[in-house]
Design a protein around this motif. Structure first.
Motif, short mmCIF file in Angstrom:
data_model
loop_
_atom_site.label_atom_id
_atom_site.label_comp_id
_atom_site.label_asym_id
_atom_site.label_seq_id
_atom_site.Cartn_x
_atom_site.Cartn_y
_atom_site.Cartn_z
N ASN A 157 -0.22 -7.70 -1.79
CA ASN A 157 -1.59 -8.19 -1.72
C ASN A 157 -2.21 -8.26 -3.11
O ASN A 157 -2.88 -9.25 -3.45
CB ASN A 157 -2.45 -7.28 -0.83
CG ASN A 157 -1.97 -7.18 0.59
OD1 ASN A 157 -2.01 -6.10 1.19
ND2 ASN A 157 -1.49 -8.28 1.17
N LEU A 158 -2.01 -7.22 -3.91
CA LEU A 158 -2.58 -7.19 -5.26
C LEU A 158 -2.05 -8.33 -6.11
O LEU A 158 -2.80 -8.95 -6.88
CB LEU A 158 -2.29 -5.85 -5.93
CG LEU A 158 -3.02 -4.63 -5.34
CD1 LEU A 158 -2.48 -3.34 -5.96
CD2 LEU A 158 -4.53 -4.73 -5.57
N VAL A 159 -0.76 -8.63 -5.98
CA VAL A 159 -0.17 -9.74 -6.72
C VAL A 159 -0.79 -11.06 -6.27
O VAL A 159 -1.14 -11.93 -7.10
CB VAL A 159 1.36 -9.76 -6.54
CG1 VAL A 159 1.95 -11.05 -7.07
CG2 VAL A 159 1.98 -8.57 -7.26
N GLN A 160 -0.95 -11.24 -4.97
CA GLN A 160 -1.56 -12.46 -4.45
C GLN A 160 -3.00 -12.58 -4.96
O GLN A 160 -3.45 -13.67 -5.34
CB GLN A 160 -1.52 -12.46 -2.93
CG GLN A 160 -0.12 -12.61 -2.36
CD GLN A 160 -0.08 -12.36 -0.86
OE1 GLN A 160 -1.11 -12.11 -0.23
NE2 GLN A 160 1.11 -12.44 -0.28
N PHE A 161 -3.74 -11.47 -4.98
CA PHE A 161 -5.11 -11.48 -5.50
C PHE A 161 -5.11 -11.93 -6.97
O PHE A 161 -5.98 -12.69 -7.39
CB PHE A 161 -5.75 -10.10 -5.40
CG PHE A 161 -5.97 -9.60 -4.00
CD1 PHE A 161 -5.77 -10.42 -2.89
CD2 PHE A 161 -6.37 -8.29 -3.77
CE1 PHE A 161 -5.97 -9.95 -1.59
CE2 PHE A 161 -6.58 -7.81 -2.49
CZ PHE A 161 -6.38 -8.64 -1.41
N ALA A 162 -4.15 -11.42 -7.74
CA ALA A 162 -4.08 -11.77 -9.16
C ALA A 162 -3.83 -13.26 -9.36
O ALA A 162 -4.46 -13.90 -10.21
CB ALA A 162 -2.98 -10.95 -9.84
N VAL A 163 -2.91 -13.81 -8.59
CA VAL A 163 -2.61 -15.24 -8.69
C VAL A 163 -3.84 -16.07 -8.31
O VAL A 163 -4.19 -17.04 -8.99
CB VAL A 163 -1.40 -15.60 -7.81
CG1 VAL A 163 -1.18 -17.12 -7.78
CG2 VAL A 163 -0.14 -14.90 -8.30
N MET A 164 -4.51 -15.68 -7.23
CA MET A 164 -5.70 -16.41 -6.79
C MET A 164 -6.84 -16.27 -7.80
O MET A 164 -7.53 -17.23 -8.12
CB MET A 164 -6.15 -15.91 -5.42
CG MET A 164 -5.17 -16.22 -4.30
SD MET A 164 -5.86 -15.90 -2.64
CE MET A 164 -6.14 -14.13 -2.68
N GLY A 165 -7.02 -15.05 -8.33
CA GLY A 165 -8.08 -14.82 -9.30
C GLY A 165 -7.87 -15.60 -10.58
O GLY A 165 -8.82 -16.12 -11.17
N ALA A 166 -6.61 -15.72 -11.00
CA ALA A 166 -6.31 -16.50 -12.21
C ALA A 166 -6.62 -17.97 -11.99
O ALA A 166 -7.18 -18.64 -12.88
CB ALA A 166 -4.85 -16.32 -12.60
N ALA A 167 -6.27 -18.50 -10.81
CA ALA A 167 -6.59 -19.90 -10.50
C ALA A 167 -8.11 -20.11 -10.48
O ALA A 167 -8.62 -21.13 -10.95
CB ALA A 167 -5.97 -20.29 -9.17
N PHE A 168 -8.82 -19.15 -9.93
CA PHE A 168 -10.28 -19.21 -9.87
C PHE A 168 -10.87 -19.20 -11.28
O PHE A 168 -11.80 -19.96 -11.60
CB PHE A 168 -10.79 -18.02 -9.06
CG PHE A 168 -12.27 -18.00 -8.83
CD1 PHE A 168 -12.99 -19.17 -8.63
CD2 PHE A 168 -12.96 -16.80 -8.77
CE1 PHE A 168 -14.36 -19.15 -8.40
CE2 PHE A 168 -14.32 -16.76 -8.54
CZ PHE A 168 -15.03 -17.94 -8.36
N ALA A 169 -10.33 -18.35 -12.16
CA ALA A 169 -10.83 -18.26 -13.53
C ALA A 169 -10.55 -19.56 -14.30
O ALA A 169 -11.38 -20.00 -15.10
CB ALA A 169 -10.19 -17.07 -14.25
N ARG A 170 -9.39 -20.16 -14.07
CA ARG A 170 -9.10 -21.42 -14.74
C ARG A 170 -10.07 -22.51 -14.30
O ARG A 170 -10.40 -23.41 -15.07
CB ARG A 170 -7.65 -21.87 -14.45
CG ARG A 170 -6.60 -20.92 -14.97
CD ARG A 170 -5.26 -21.60 -15.22
NE ARG A 170 -4.82 -22.45 -14.13
CZ ARG A 170 -4.17 -22.04 -13.05
NH1 ARG A 170 -3.92 -20.74 -12.90
NH2 ARG A 170 -3.80 -22.88 -12.12
#
Length: 346
Positions: A157-170
């Protein structure tokens, strides 16, 4: 095909009522040319409110909703009433492709439950996460997630959150390769739970546009050294509420100090430009708009007590996510992420 120029707004949600929601929509319309809206709620009240906002008359459609989700309604109760409520209908417009995003200032738990049921999660996402920008001392805000949707999570879950958060930040911060950190009780590699350390190991091998910067402690959230901070919803919600409370504490302390004597009032007049800058930076309305990442559609949660400016900021962020095709970006990044490592964490 989804109409990406349209934002569905739950006009009845929020603590401040319809007048503030419509004022926020009108402000967003002035700031974003070409944006159109579907205003969901009591059609009589909305029609009366629109008389004060002529700039919306040609750019807003009204969809009647006979019921409103209350702040004390349980998610299970909200789901049963979804098709008759302003919140549920706004989400359904996204599902049907009539709007690119839905924005509501209503009950967070109900919004999460209805959005997840109606839109479902993206392939590769086990749980959606609530993400929002927070102010920092750096050049841009920091995206933090999860802020309360998932109290308990595992490494996957944490890894998925990180991937989603990075896309959101971009998308929202316009960064090519966001710096991503995991919230932990120390910066050393051996600190934290096994799940956090396992997630860190996977993120070090990430094959998506992010730079994993390791662990970050709670006292460094606002330094500006990271663009995305990832944690479980339990820790994230506590961190968010602590930050908001600290901001109010500082503002109240300054107000008390500057009104304690004639000399302090004179000092306030001299330092007013600096205190106004501080107030603007700490004002949550200037950073408004949390999004449920990981769904097949964009749903943005505005602060319940947001001002018209705060509502406009949330709507503007929703429009930016739609234009940047955030949902597709997240799906692409999940497919590109090292699948053998994610699978090993399952």
């Amino acid at each position: 095909m989804t109409d990406q120029s349209v934002i569905a707004v739950d006009a009845m949600g929020g603590d401040e009522g319809l007048a503030v929601m419509l004022a926020g929509v009108a402000q967003a319309r002035r700031a974003h040319d070409g944006m159109r809206f579907v205003l969901v709620g009591d059609e009589v009240q909305i029609a009366d409110g629109l008389k004060r906002h002529p700039n919306l008359l040609a750019n807003a459609e009204v969809v009647h909703a006979p019921e409103v989700i209350g702040g004390s309604d349980k998610p299970s109760q909200a789901i049963r009433r979804a098709k008759r409520t302003s919140m549920g209908i706004a989400i359904d417009l996204v599902k049907k492709g009539r709007a690119g995003a839905a924005v509501s200032a209503g009950n967070t738990g109900a919004l999460m439950a209805m959005a997840k049921l109606a839109l479902r999660t993206l392939p590769g996402i086990d749980r959606p996460a609530l993400a929002a920008p927070l102010p920092t001392l750096g050049a841009n805000d920091v995206i933090m997630l999860d802020l309360g949707a998932n109290a308990e999570v595992d490494a996957r879950n944490l890894v998925q959150f990180a991937v989603m958060g990075a896309a959101f930040a971009r998308t929202t911060l316009e960064l090519e390769c966001p710096r991503v950190a995991l919230l932990n009780i120390g910066s050393e590699e051996q600190k934290g739970t096994g799940e956090i350390r396992a997630a860190a190991a996977m993120l070090r091998e990430a094959k998506v546009p992010l730079t994993f910067t390791g662990f970050v402690e709670g006292d460094k959230l606002a330094r500006g050294d990271h663009d995305v901070i990832v944690c479980d919803g339990f820790a994230g919600n506590i961190a968010l509420k602590t930050a908001e409370g600290t901001a109010r504490f500082v503002a109240d302390l300054l107000r008390r100090a500057f009104t304690s004597s004639v000399r302090s009032k004179l000092g306030f007049l001299i330092s007013r430009p600096a205190t106004e800058l501080l107030r603007e930076h700490l004002d949550p309305n200037n950073h408004n708009g949390a999004v449920f990442l990981g769904l097949n559609g964009i749903v943005v949660k505005s602060h319940g007590g947001a001002t018209a400016n705060g509502v406009a900021v949330a709507i503007g962020n929703a429009a930016k996510m739609v234009r940047a095709d955030l949902t597709r970006r997240i799906a692409d990044d999940l497919r590109n992420f090292a699948p053998e490592r994610e699978g090993a964490a399952a």
